[in-house]
Write a protein that holds these residues in place. Structure first.
Motif, PDB file in Angstrom:
ATOM      1  N   VAL A  17       0.786  -1.230   0.000  1.00 22.89           N
ATOM      2  CA  VAL A  17       0.000   0.000   0.000  1.00 22.89           C
ATOM      3  C   VAL A  17       0.818   1.281   0.000  1.00 22.89           C
ATOM      4  CG1 VAL A  17      -2.014  -1.108   1.053  1.00 22.89           C
ATOM      5  CG2 VAL A  17      -0.335   0.019   2.523  1.00 22.89           C
ATOM      6  N   GLY A  18       2.120   1.227   0.309  1.00 23.98           N
ATOM      7  CA  GLY A  18       2.881   2.471   0.340  1.00 23.98           C
ATOM      8  C   GLY A  18       4.370   2.262   0.180  1.00 23.98           C
ATOM      9  N   GLY A  19       5.101   3.370   0.147  1.00 17.72           N
ATOM     10  CA  GLY A  19       6.551   3.325   0.016  1.00 17.72           C
ATOM     11  C   GLY A  19       6.983   3.101  -1.414  1.00 17.72           C
ATOM     12  N   THR A  37      -3.560  -9.251   6.712  1.00 17.51           N
ATOM     13  CA  THR A  37      -4.129  -7.972   7.107  1.00 17.51           C
ATOM     14  C   THR A  37      -4.685  -7.297   5.859  1.00 17.51           C
ATOM     15  OG1 THR A  37      -2.448  -7.844   8.829  1.00 17.51           O
ATOM     16  CG2 THR A  37      -3.595  -5.799   8.275  1.00 17.51           C
ATOM     17  N   THR A  38      -5.918  -6.791   5.924  1.00 18.79           N
ATOM     18  CA  THR A  38      -6.543  -6.175   4.753  1.00 18.79           C
ATOM     19  C   THR A  38      -5.805  -4.904   4.343  1.00 18.79           C
ATOM     20  OG1 THR A  38      -8.056  -4.790   6.035  1.00 18.79           O
ATOM     21  CG2 THR A  38      -8.811  -7.037   5.475  1.00 18.79           C
ATOM     22  N   ASP A  39      -5.962  -4.516   3.081  1.00 20.56           N
ATOM     23  CA  ASP A  39      -5.322  -3.296   2.592  1.00 20.56           C
ATOM     24  C   ASP A  39      -5.782  -2.071   3.375  1.00 20.56           C
ATOM     25  OD1 ASP A  39      -3.987  -4.810   0.733  1.00 20.56           O
ATOM     26  OD2 ASP A  39      -5.131  -4.106  -1.001  1.00 20.56           O
ATOM     27  N   GLU A  43      -3.229   0.218   5.432  1.00 24.30           N
ATOM     28  CA  GLU A  43      -3.091   1.653   5.169  1.00 24.30           C
ATOM     29  C   GLU A  43      -3.270   2.448   6.448  1.00 24.30           C
ATOM     30  OE1 GLU A  43      -4.484   3.323   1.183  1.00 24.30           O
ATOM     31  OE2 GLU A  43      -5.674   1.492   1.367  1.00 24.30           O
ATOM     32  N   GLY A  44      -4.296   2.114   7.223  1.00 23.75           N
ATOM     33  CA  GLY A  44      -4.527   2.806   8.487  1.00 23.75           C
ATOM     34  C   GLY A  44      -3.372   2.620   9.452  1.00 23.75           C
ATOM     35  N   LEU A  45      -2.892   1.390   9.569  1.00 24.66           N
ATOM     36  CA  LEU A  45      -1.775   1.087  10.462  1.00 24.66           C
ATOM     37  C   LEU A  45      -0.543   1.908  10.089  1.00 24.66           C
ATOM     38  CD1 LEU A  45      -0.272  -0.617  12.608  1.00 24.66           C
ATOM     39  CD2 LEU A  45       0.097  -2.336  10.811  1.00 24.66           C
ATOM     40  N   PHE A  46      -0.193   1.895   8.809  1.00 22.61           N
ATOM     41  CA  PHE A  46       1.025   2.591   8.399  1.00 22.61           C
ATOM     42  C   PHE A  46       0.862   4.111   8.398  1.00 22.61           C
ATOM     43  CE2 PHE A  46       2.387  -1.651   7.469  1.00 22.61           C
ATOM     44  CZ  PHE A  46       3.742  -1.608   7.789  1.00 22.61           C
ATOM     45  N   ASN A 180      -9.289   0.559  15.713  1.00 22.16           N
ATOM     46  CA  ASN A 180     -10.133  -0.471  15.092  1.00 22.16           C
ATOM     47  C   ASN A 180     -10.305  -0.195  13.601  1.00 22.16           C
ATOM     48  OD1 ASN A 180     -10.651  -0.697  17.888  1.00 22.16           O
ATOM     49  ND2 ASN A 180     -12.553  -1.750  17.451  1.00 22.16           N
ATOM     50  N   TYR A 181     -10.278  -1.266  12.816  1.00 26.65           N
ATOM     51  CA  TYR A 181     -10.610  -1.224  11.395  1.00 26.65           C
ATOM     52  C   TYR A 181     -11.553  -2.383  11.139  1.00 26.65           C
ATOM     53  CZ  TYR A 181      -6.785   2.048  11.052  1.00 26.65           C
ATOM     54  OH  TYR A 181      -5.972   3.134  11.239  1.00 26.65           O
ATOM     55  N   GLY A 182     -12.828  -2.165  11.367  1.00 22.16           N
ATOM     56  CA  GLY A 182     -13.811  -3.241  11.226  1.00 22.16           C
ATOM     57  C   GLY A 182     -13.576  -4.284  12.300  1.00 22.16           C
ATOM     58  N   THR A 183     -13.367  -5.534  11.891  1.00 22.60           N
ATOM     59  CA  THR A 183     -13.126  -6.603  12.864  1.00 22.60           C
ATOM     60  C   THR A 183     -11.660  -6.680  13.285  1.00 22.60           C
ATOM     61  OG1 THR A 183     -12.799  -8.203  11.088  1.00 22.60           O
ATOM     62  CG2 THR A 183     -15.035  -8.014  11.998  1.00 22.60           C
ATOM     63  N   THR A 184     -10.809  -5.892  12.652  1.00 21.44           N
ATOM     64  CA  THR A 184      -9.384  -5.878  12.975  1.00 21.44           C
ATOM     65  C   THR A 184      -9.100  -4.776  13.986  1.00 21.44           C
ATOM     66  OG1 THR A 184      -8.781  -6.685  10.775  1.00 21.44           O
ATOM     67  CG2 THR A 184      -7.067  -5.574  12.027  1.00 21.44           C
ATOM     68  N   VAL A 185      -8.394  -5.133  15.050  1.00 16.18           N
ATOM     69  CA  VAL A 185      -7.980  -4.168  16.070  1.00 16.18           C
ATOM     70  C   VAL A 185      -6.462  -4.213  16.156  1.00 16.18           C
ATOM     71  CG1 VAL A 185      -8.136  -3.492  18.496  1.00 16.18           C
ATOM     72  CG2 VAL A 185     -10.107  -4.563  17.380  1.00 16.18           C
TER      73      VAL A 185
END
Length: 192
Positions: A17-19, A37-39, A43-46, A180-185
Motif C-alpha cells: 500500500v505504500g513506500g 491484514t486487509t489493505d 493503510e490505516g496502520l502505516f 479499530n478497522y472493522g473486525t481488525t484491532v
C-alpha cells in the motif's frame, strides 16, 4: 489444521500500500494457512506508524509472518533488517519468492519456527515488532508479556498486536493506543 487454531483460506491478490513498492501486487498460493491484514487496515496502520516511527534503517520483527505482507510494507518504507517468523513451508516459500522479486531478500531473515519458541530464546532488541496471530490463538495474551519480559523492544520501539475486539489490552502497563478497522484491532505498545 495444525494445533487447532490455524485455518486454510483462499487469499486474493495482495497489494503493497505504500513506500517505494507501493501499488505492487502479488498473488499468494491459492490455499495458505494465513489471514492477511486487509489493505484498508494496513493503510490505516502505516498512516499511524509513519507519525511515530522513522522506518529508515530500522530492525523489525514480524511474528506469524504469513504472506509477509507487513514486512514488504516495512521494506518498502526503508527498513533494512527484517526478521520474519513463520512455520508454514508454503508461506515461507511465497515470502522468499516475493522478497527476491522485490530485491529485498538480502534484508530479510526468514526463520521457520514456532513464534513462542522463538520468543523464549530471543535475545535481540527490535525497533518495531508486529504480531498478526490467528485470531483464535488461545495464548495470544502471552505475546505482550513475553516481548516486554524479554526486553525485545528498543527504548523507543513500538510493538503492534493485531487481534479482535475479544481482547482488550488497555490496562496493560505498556499500552500506548488502540485503533479499530472493522473486525481488525491494532493495539500499540511501547516502553513506559
Amino acid at each position: 489444521m495444525g494445533a487447532g487454531y490455524l485455518f486454510i483460506t483462499t487469499i486474493a491478490r495482495m497489494r503493497i500500500v505504500g513506500g517505494m513498492f507501493g501499488g505492487r501486487r502479488f498473488s499468494p498460493p491459492s490455499r495458505i494457512p494465513a489471514r492477511p491484514t486487509t489493505d484498508v487496515a494496513k493503510e490505516g496502520l502505516f498512516n499511524i506508524l509513519s507519525n511515530i516511527i522513522d522506518f529508515e534503517g530500522i530492525r523489525t520483527l514480524d511474528l506469524f509472518a504469513g504472506t509477509g505482507s507487513i514486512s514488504y510494507e516495512l521494506a518498502s518504507r526503508g527498513a533494512e533488517d527484517l526478521t520474519l517468523i513463520e512455520r508454514d513451508p508454503v508461506s515461507i516459500g511465497f515470502i522468499k519468492k516475493t522478497a527476491e522479486t522485490l530485491g529485498v531478500n538480502d534484508k530479510m531473515q526468514i526463520i521457520n519456527t514456532d513464534v513462542f519458541k522463538f520468543l523464549n530464546q530471543a535475545n535481540v532488541s527490535y525497533d518495531f515488532i508486529f504480531a498478526g496471530p490467528p485470531y483464535a490463538l488461545l495464548n495470544i495474551d502471552d505475546l505482550p508479556r513475553l516481548i516486554f519480559d524479554k526486553k525485545l523492544l528498543t527504548p523507543s520501539g513500538i510493538f503492534v498486536l493485531e487481534h479482535t475486539e475479544r481482547n482488550d489490552y488497555e490496562q496493560h502497563p505498556n499500552f500506548y493506543r488502540m485503533k479499530n478497522y472493522g473486525t481488525t484491532v491494532f493495539t500499540f505498545f511501547k516502553q513506559p
